[in-house]
Enzyme design. Structure first.
Site, PDB file in Angstrom:
ATOM      1  N   PRO A  90     102.891 -10.838   0.991  1.00 40.03           N
ATOM      2  CA  PRO A  90     102.161 -12.109   1.024  1.00 40.03           C
ATOM      3  C   PRO A  90     102.524 -12.973  -0.173  1.00 40.03           C
ATOM      4  CG  PRO A  90     100.725 -10.324   0.325  1.00 40.03           C
ATOM      5  CD  PRO A  90     102.016  -9.687   0.725  1.00 40.03           C
TER       6      PRO A  90
ATOM      7  N   THR B 195     101.787 -16.978  -1.820  1.00 42.61           N
ATOM      8  CA  THR B 195     101.125 -18.276  -1.775  1.00 42.61           C
ATOM      9  C   THR B 195     102.158 -19.378  -1.601  1.00 42.61           C
ATOM     10  OG1 THR B 195      99.379 -17.454  -3.210  1.00 42.61           O
ATOM     11  CG2 THR B 195      99.620 -19.839  -3.051  1.00 42.61           C
TER      12      THR B 195
ATOM     13  N   GLN C 296      96.548 -12.020   5.606  1.00 38.69           N
ATOM     14  CA  GLN C 296      95.925 -11.565   4.367  1.00 38.69           C
ATOM     15  C   GLN C 296      94.697 -12.422   4.073  1.00 38.69           C
ATOM     16  OE1 GLN C 296      96.964 -12.417   0.211  1.00 38.69           O
ATOM     17  NE2 GLN C 296      97.570 -10.280   0.047  1.00 38.69           N
TER      18      GLN C 296
ATOM     19  N   HIS D 263      92.803  -8.727   0.478  1.00 36.47           N
ATOM     20  CA  HIS D 263      93.439  -8.885  -0.835  1.00 36.47           C
ATOM     21  C   HIS D 263      92.475  -8.417  -1.917  1.00 36.47           C
ATOM     22  CE1 HIS D 263      96.066 -10.109  -3.886  1.00 36.47           C
ATOM     23  NE2 HIS D 263      96.323 -11.356  -3.537  1.00 36.47           N
TER      24      HIS D 263
ATOM     25  N   ALA E 173      93.676  -7.453  -4.942  1.00 39.92           N
ATOM     26  CA  ALA E 173      94.597  -7.352  -6.076  1.00 39.92           C
ATOM     27  C   ALA E 173      94.700  -8.675  -6.832  1.00 39.92           C
ATOM     28  CB  ALA E 173      95.981  -6.940  -5.555  1.00 39.92           C
ATOM     29  N   ASN E 174      95.500  -8.642  -7.890  1.00 32.57           N
ATOM     30  CA  ASN E 174      96.012  -9.827  -8.600  1.00 32.57           C
ATOM     31  C   ASN E 174      94.938 -10.768  -9.140  1.00 32.57           C
ATOM     32  OD1 ASN E 174      98.391  -8.701  -7.838  1.00 32.57           O
ATOM     33  ND2 ASN E 174      99.143 -10.433  -6.663  1.00 32.57           N
TER      34      ASN E 174
ATOM     35  N   TYR F 217      91.904 -11.730  -7.986  1.00 30.47           N
ATOM     36  CA  TYR F 217      91.035 -12.535  -7.133  1.00 30.47           C
ATOM     37  C   TYR F 217      89.702 -11.803  -6.934  1.00 30.47           C
ATOM     38  CZ  TYR F 217      95.333 -15.103  -6.796  1.00 30.47           C
ATOM     39  OH  TYR F 217      96.459 -15.812  -7.127  1.00 30.47           O
TER      40      TYR F 217
ATOM     41  N   ASN G  64      95.926 -13.246 -13.826  1.00 26.40           N
ATOM     42  CA  ASN G  64      94.661 -13.985 -13.721  1.00 26.40           C
ATOM     43  C   ASN G  64      93.607 -13.459 -14.690  1.00 26.40           C
ATOM     44  OD1 ASN G  64      95.158 -16.114 -11.874  1.00 26.40           O
ATOM     45  ND2 ASN G  64      95.067 -14.684 -10.152  1.00 26.40           N
TER      46      ASN G  64
ATOM     47  N   GLY H 287     109.107  -9.883  -1.628  1.00 29.33           N
ATOM     48  CA  GLY H 287     108.634 -11.249  -1.732  1.00 29.33           C
ATOM     49  C   GLY H 287     109.773 -12.238  -1.833  1.00 29.33           C
TER      50      GLY H 287
END
Length: 355
Positions: free
Chosen positions: A23, A25, A99, A175, A177-178, A180, A235, A313
């Site tokens: 996935p 963005t 996702q 999601h 992860a990362n 969020y 993040n 990716g």
């Protein structure tokens, strides 16, 4: 011994190979009401030779939006627009999961409708800036979700999952992860709660587990995946000792019989191997590459049993027919390093200011 070009059964969904499109963005939902456009249908259909396509993050509710022009799955017009995407992918022979991504504190009021503000596990602002149509702006302190709002958010995930199936998706990925919202509940620096949704490891995993159970209950565990990124600082997340909480999370979700667990690997390969040993289901691995695109050498991790699938990716963006090129040993188009960044989805963004 399996290799990347062997088929695999993903809890009833047969994949022709073990090369997944990660996935990424893209911020191209320019249609009315944050809807996908014909260009997005073309983009995904071009990559239908992937064993599995996992879409860009799709917000399950209006308040879940974190970036400009990202798509939703919480309205009838969004469902209808996504149907054009899934039809195009299926016509090209592909399989596609949506996702579901709630950005939580990663966002800005300027991106949200009707006076909404970003929400989070706790009122802790992230360091850094987010891109808006007016340019980069500092993250604000999110409004802490109360218990009723947490339960409503879980309901929103389940509803968006049903919407995804109505829109023709083969399944969904949560999601977690990362940095969020789901990750914000898992991490101790962003979850400072003292109620049942925070505190000890077993409580900080509660939101992730309940979202996963709700989605699996809505559409079936065989059509539900979960993405995690233990120790990922993206993040403004801090997880100094991630193994305990992620071992507890894997232990809690494994009995559900999910379609897969998608692991965004950190620098600790040993943690990857320990979680792999713990999780008996299908493991999709987004390989740690230290801010470089994942290359063909990652396929060896399928052969040695570290992963069942590998997700790509940036290389998939530059090479829409990536499985064919991997099978042939190249040649590969080189991803544009000016817009590549190694945190969010190991992919590209239309906004270099997000780096």
């Amino acid at each position: 011994m399996s290799n990347a070009f062997d088929p695999i059964d993903l809890a009833g969904t047969r994949l022709p190979n073990r090369i997944a499109m990660a996935p990424m963005t893209r911020s191209r939902a320019y249609g009315p009401g944050a809807t996908p456009t014909p260009a997005m249908a073309e983009y995904y259909a071009q990559r239908a030779s992937a064993g599995l396509i996992i879409t860009e993050g799709i917000q399950p509710s209006a308040v879940g939006q974190g970036y400009p022009d990202t798509p939703g799955l919480h309205s009838a017009e969004q469902i209808a627009a996504w149907r054009t995407v899934t039809d195009a992918v299926h016509a090209a022979g592909g399989r596609i999961f949506a996702q579901l991504m709630h950005a939580g504190r990663i966002g800005h009021p300027d991106l949200l409708p009707d006076g909404l503000v970003p929400v989070g596990a706790s009122p802790v602002a992230a360091e850094g800036r987010v891109y808006t149509h007016e340019g980069p702006k500092e993250f604000i302190t999110p409004r802490e979700l109360d218990d009723a709002e947490i339960r409503r958010t879980i309901f929103d995930f389940a509803t968006a999952a049903r919407n995804a199936i109505e829109a023709g998706f083969d399944g969904v990925e949560i999601h977690g992860a990362n940095g969020y919202l789901v990750h914000q509940f898992l991490a101790p620096n962003t979850n400072r709660r003292t109620d049942e949704w925070g505190g000890e490891d077993e409580d900080r995993i509660r939101f992730a587990v309940e979202v996963t159970r709700a989605v699996a209950g809505a559409i079936g565990a065989d059509r539900t995946g979960l993405r995690i990124s233990p120790g990922n600082p993206y993040n403004d997340i801090a997880e100094p000792e991630p193994e305990a909480v992620y071992s507890a999370l894997v232990r809690a979700v494994e009995p559900l019989g999910l379609a897969y667990l998608h692991l965004v690997e950190g620098a600790d390969r040993e943690l990857t191997l320990r979680l792999r040993k713990q999780y008996a289901g299908t493991l999709v691995l987004n390989v740690w590459t230290e801010r470089r695109p994942t290359g063909p050498e990652a396929l060896a991790l399928i052969e040695d049993g570290t992963a069942d699938l590998v997700s790509y990716g940036a290389l998939f963006l530059a090479n829409p027919d990536l499985p064919r090129r991997l099978a042939a040993g190249g040649p590969y188009n080189t991803p544009d390093s000016a817009t590549f960044f190694g945190g969010d989805e190991r992919g590209f963004t239309d906004y270099p200011a997000l780096v």
